[in-house]
Design a protein around this motif. Structure first.
Motif, short mmCIF file in Angstrom:
data_model
loop_
_atom_site.label_atom_id
_atom_site.label_comp_id
_atom_site.label_asym_id
_atom_site.label_seq_id
_atom_site.Cartn_x
_atom_site.Cartn_y
_atom_site.Cartn_z
N VAL A 184 4.11 46.81 124.19
CA VAL A 184 2.92 47.64 123.97
C VAL A 184 2.37 48.12 125.31
O VAL A 184 2.01 49.29 125.46
CB VAL A 184 1.85 46.81 123.20
N LEU A 185 2.36 47.22 126.30
CA LEU A 185 1.83 47.58 127.62
C LEU A 185 2.72 48.64 128.28
O LEU A 185 2.21 49.59 128.88
CB LEU A 185 1.76 46.33 128.51
N ILE A 186 4.03 48.48 128.15
CA ILE A 186 4.96 49.46 128.75
C ILE A 186 4.75 50.83 128.10
O ILE A 186 4.69 51.85 128.78
CB ILE A 186 6.43 49.00 128.60
N LEU A 187 4.60 50.81 126.80
CA LEU A 187 4.39 52.07 126.07
C LEU A 187 3.12 52.77 126.56
O LEU A 187 3.11 53.97 126.80
CB LEU A 187 4.26 51.74 124.57
N MET A 188 2.06 51.99 126.75
CA MET A 188 0.79 52.56 127.23
C MET A 188 0.93 53.06 128.66
O MET A 188 0.46 54.14 129.01
CB MET A 188 -0.32 51.51 127.14
N LYS A 189 1.60 52.24 129.48
CA LYS A 189 1.75 52.61 130.89
C LYS A 189 2.55 53.91 131.02
O LYS A 189 2.17 54.81 131.75
CB LYS A 189 2.49 51.49 131.65
N ASN A 190 3.66 53.99 130.27
CA ASN A 190 4.50 55.19 130.34
C ASN A 190 3.78 56.43 129.82
O ASN A 190 4.13 57.55 130.16
CB ASN A 190 5.82 54.98 129.59
N ALA A 191 2.76 56.21 128.95
CA ALA A 191 1.99 57.35 128.43
C ALA A 191 0.78 57.64 129.33
O ALA A 191 -0.04 58.49 129.01
CB ALA A 191 1.52 57.04 127.02
N GLY A 192 0.70 56.94 130.45
CA GLY A 192 -0.36 57.23 131.41
C GLY A 192 -1.72 56.69 131.04
O GLY A 192 -2.74 57.18 131.52
N GLN A 193 -1.75 55.67 130.20
CA GLN A 193 -3.03 55.10 129.80
C GLN A 193 -3.61 54.22 130.89
O GLN A 193 -2.87 53.54 131.60
CB GLN A 193 -2.85 54.26 128.52
N ARG A 194 -4.93 54.26 131.02
CA ARG A 194 -5.59 53.42 132.03
C ARG A 194 -5.93 52.08 131.38
O ARG A 194 -6.72 52.02 130.45
CB ARG A 194 -6.86 54.10 132.53
N ILE A 195 -5.31 51.03 131.88
CA ILE A 195 -5.49 49.69 131.31
C ILE A 195 -6.31 48.84 132.28
O ILE A 195 -6.05 48.85 133.49
CB ILE A 195 -4.13 49.02 131.05
N ILE A 196 -7.25 48.12 131.74
CA ILE A 196 -8.11 47.29 132.59
C ILE A 196 -8.10 45.87 132.05
O ILE A 196 -7.95 45.67 130.84
CB ILE A 196 -9.54 47.88 132.59
N GLU A 197 -8.19 44.90 132.94
CA GLU A 197 -8.29 43.51 132.49
C GLU A 197 -9.70 43.00 132.71
O GLU A 197 -10.31 43.26 133.75
CB GLU A 197 -7.28 42.64 133.23
N VAL A 198 -10.19 42.29 131.73
CA VAL A 198 -11.55 41.77 131.78
C VAL A 198 -11.49 40.26 131.62
O VAL A 198 -10.88 39.77 130.67
CB VAL A 198 -12.40 42.39 130.64
N ASN A 199 -12.10 39.54 132.54
CA ASN A 199 -12.11 38.07 132.43
C ASN A 199 -12.93 37.63 131.23
O ASN A 199 -14.08 38.05 131.07
CB ASN A 199 -12.72 37.46 133.69
N VAL A 200 -12.31 36.83 130.38
CA VAL A 200 -13.02 36.31 129.20
C VAL A 200 -12.69 34.82 129.04
O VAL A 200 -11.64 34.38 129.50
CB VAL A 200 -12.63 37.05 127.89
N PRO A 201 -13.56 34.07 128.38
CA PRO A 201 -13.18 32.69 128.09
C PRO A 201 -12.25 32.65 126.88
O PRO A 201 -12.30 33.54 126.04
CB PRO A 201 -14.52 32.03 127.75
N MET A 202 -11.37 31.68 126.84
CA MET A 202 -10.54 31.46 125.64
C MET A 202 -10.51 29.97 125.35
O MET A 202 -10.67 29.15 126.25
CB MET A 202 -9.13 32.00 125.84
N TYR A 203 -10.29 29.65 124.09
CA TYR A 203 -10.32 28.24 123.66
C TYR A 203 -8.99 27.86 123.02
O TYR A 203 -8.19 28.74 122.68
CB TYR A 203 -11.47 28.03 122.66
N ASP A 204 -8.77 26.57 122.82
CA ASP A 204 -7.55 26.13 122.13
C ASP A 204 -7.59 26.61 120.69
O ASP A 204 -8.67 26.64 120.09
CB ASP A 204 -7.46 24.59 122.14
N ARG A 205 -6.40 26.97 120.16
CA ARG A 205 -6.39 27.45 118.78
C ARG A 205 -6.71 26.32 117.83
O ARG A 205 -6.30 25.17 118.04
CB ARG A 205 -5.07 28.13 118.42
N LYS A 206 -7.50 26.67 116.77
CA LYS A 206 -7.93 25.64 115.81
C LYS A 206 -6.93 25.47 114.67
O LYS A 206 -6.91 24.47 113.99
CB LYS A 206 -9.30 26.02 115.23
#
Lengths: 250, 117
Positions: A184-206
């Motif tokens: 999915v990321l490669i597809l977006m990158k090749n289509a020139g999409q601007r991708i940003i990463e945002v720091n978020v908390p994550m927890y163990d899956r329940k």
């Protein structure tokens, strides 16, 4: 990165936002996730039930979500893609995807949405590098090198996409992908999409298990399939190697 | 029985089986064209075995039957690859259709419940 696909319109409060939650046998947690999202954000939620054999669909409905039930098991990405298709048809501007196993914090949705609504990005990825074993981190590094992607957390399912990106991700080319990760990321990158990463908390899956890392055989299949994808989909116009900036625009 | 007769029988049987499959709707006529062509090739090579010798001579192959095996193997390989490509395309179509059906069912349910998305 900017092409005709890229949208610079960022008009905040006017945006119609849909939260898409793919779920497979997540009856134990999906209800709480849906209730938390609605309570904390007020956004409508659609749960895509990937042919579960438990009460996932009923639990999600009872919690206030719309539910789309698949008749063939599509896998995590196919379920997410169904939600995106539904969002496009229903006129939504932004889709947020998150897991049904309580790994993702609904309170962080607004942080994911901020760069999209301000027009700084076409897609935002919830970044949480503390998760994952050494092996998983090694695998991510290898895949990043092979693909040339500058994304740190390549398998995060906590993401937000704008409408033009959704159109790319519901194309025929995106249909054969298995996971909401590197393909999915490669597809977006090749289509020139601007991708940003945002720091978020994550927890163990329940509840439930990782759809990628549940057995050695699954890991080997995933790695060989994804390496092949990285090599075959590499863009012929190689981008400049710029260090990614967490919470910043690439 | 000589070589020519054996080839002719194989070719004749192949054509018969293919026509029967088309008749029973087990094989699309377009897909059958490939197999008819294979049957014709078997018949021609059986009736005119010198053709193989001539081609082998031109290509510098010492043992002429080798050329038959190599060509047959390559043809099957191409056919298998084409099958996988077609299966991939069909898989894409099925997945998209399945997604659309599920969405339509959801919309029908919404209409029944007087609900707007």
């Amino acid at each position: 990165m900017s092409t005709s696909h890229t949208s610079n319109i960022g008009n905040s409060a006017q945006d119609r936002i849909l939260v898409v939650i793919p779920a497979f046998n997540e009856a134990g947690s999906v209800g709480k996730v849906v209730r938390d999202v609605i309570r904390l954000t007020g956004h409508p939620v659609v749960v895509i039930d990937d042919k579960s054999i438990d009460n996932t669909a009923d639990e999600a409905r009872a919690a206030g979500a719309d539910v789309i039930q698949l008749h063939i098991r599509h896998g995590a990405w196919g379920a997410v893609q169904t939600g995106m298709r539904y969002a496009l048809q229903s006129g939504y501007d932004i889709v947020v995807t998150m897991d049904a196993d309580e790994q993702h914090d609904p309170a962080s949705i607004s942080e994911l949405l901020a760069p999209l609504q301000s027009g700084n990005a076409d897609a935002a990825i919830g970044l949480y590098l503390e998760r994952g074993s050494r092996l998983r981190i090694f695998a991510w590094g290898l895949l990043r090198q092979l693909s040339g992607l500058k994304i740190e957390d390549i398998t995060s399912g906590f993401r937000a996409y704008k409408r033009p990106t959704l159109e790319i991700l519901t194309s025929r080319a995106a249909t054969l992908l298995t996971y909401q990760d590197i393909g999915v990321l490669i597809l977006m990158k090749n289509a020139g999409q601007r991708i940003i990463e945002v720091n978020v908390p994550m927890y163990d899956r329940k509840s439930g298990i990782s759809r990628i890392y549940y057995s050695w055989h699954a890991v080997l299949t995933y790695m060989s399939q994804t390496c092949l994808l990285c090599i075959s989909k590499v863009s012929l116009s190689w981008p400049s190697r710029k260090k990614p900036v967490a919470n910043g625009v690439e | 029985m000589d070589y020519q007769t054996t080839s002719a029988i194989i070719a004749f049987l192949s054509v018969g089986v293919i026509l029967w499959l088309i008749r029973k709707d087990h094989l699309h006529p377009r897909k059958a064209l490939w197999w008819i062509a294979v049957s014709i090739a078997i018949a021609l090579l059986g009736l005119f075995p010198k053709t193989t010798d001539w081609v082998a001579g031109k290509l510098g192959v010492d043992y002429p039957p080798t050329i038959l095996f190599v060509v047959a193997f390559l043809a099957l390989l191409i056919k298998l690859l084409r099958l996988d490509i077609a299966r991939t395309r069909e898989q894409q179509t099925v997945l998209i259709l399945s997604q659309r059906v599920s969405i339509l069912e959801k919309r029908l349910e919404d209409i029944k419940n007087n609900k707007t998305p």
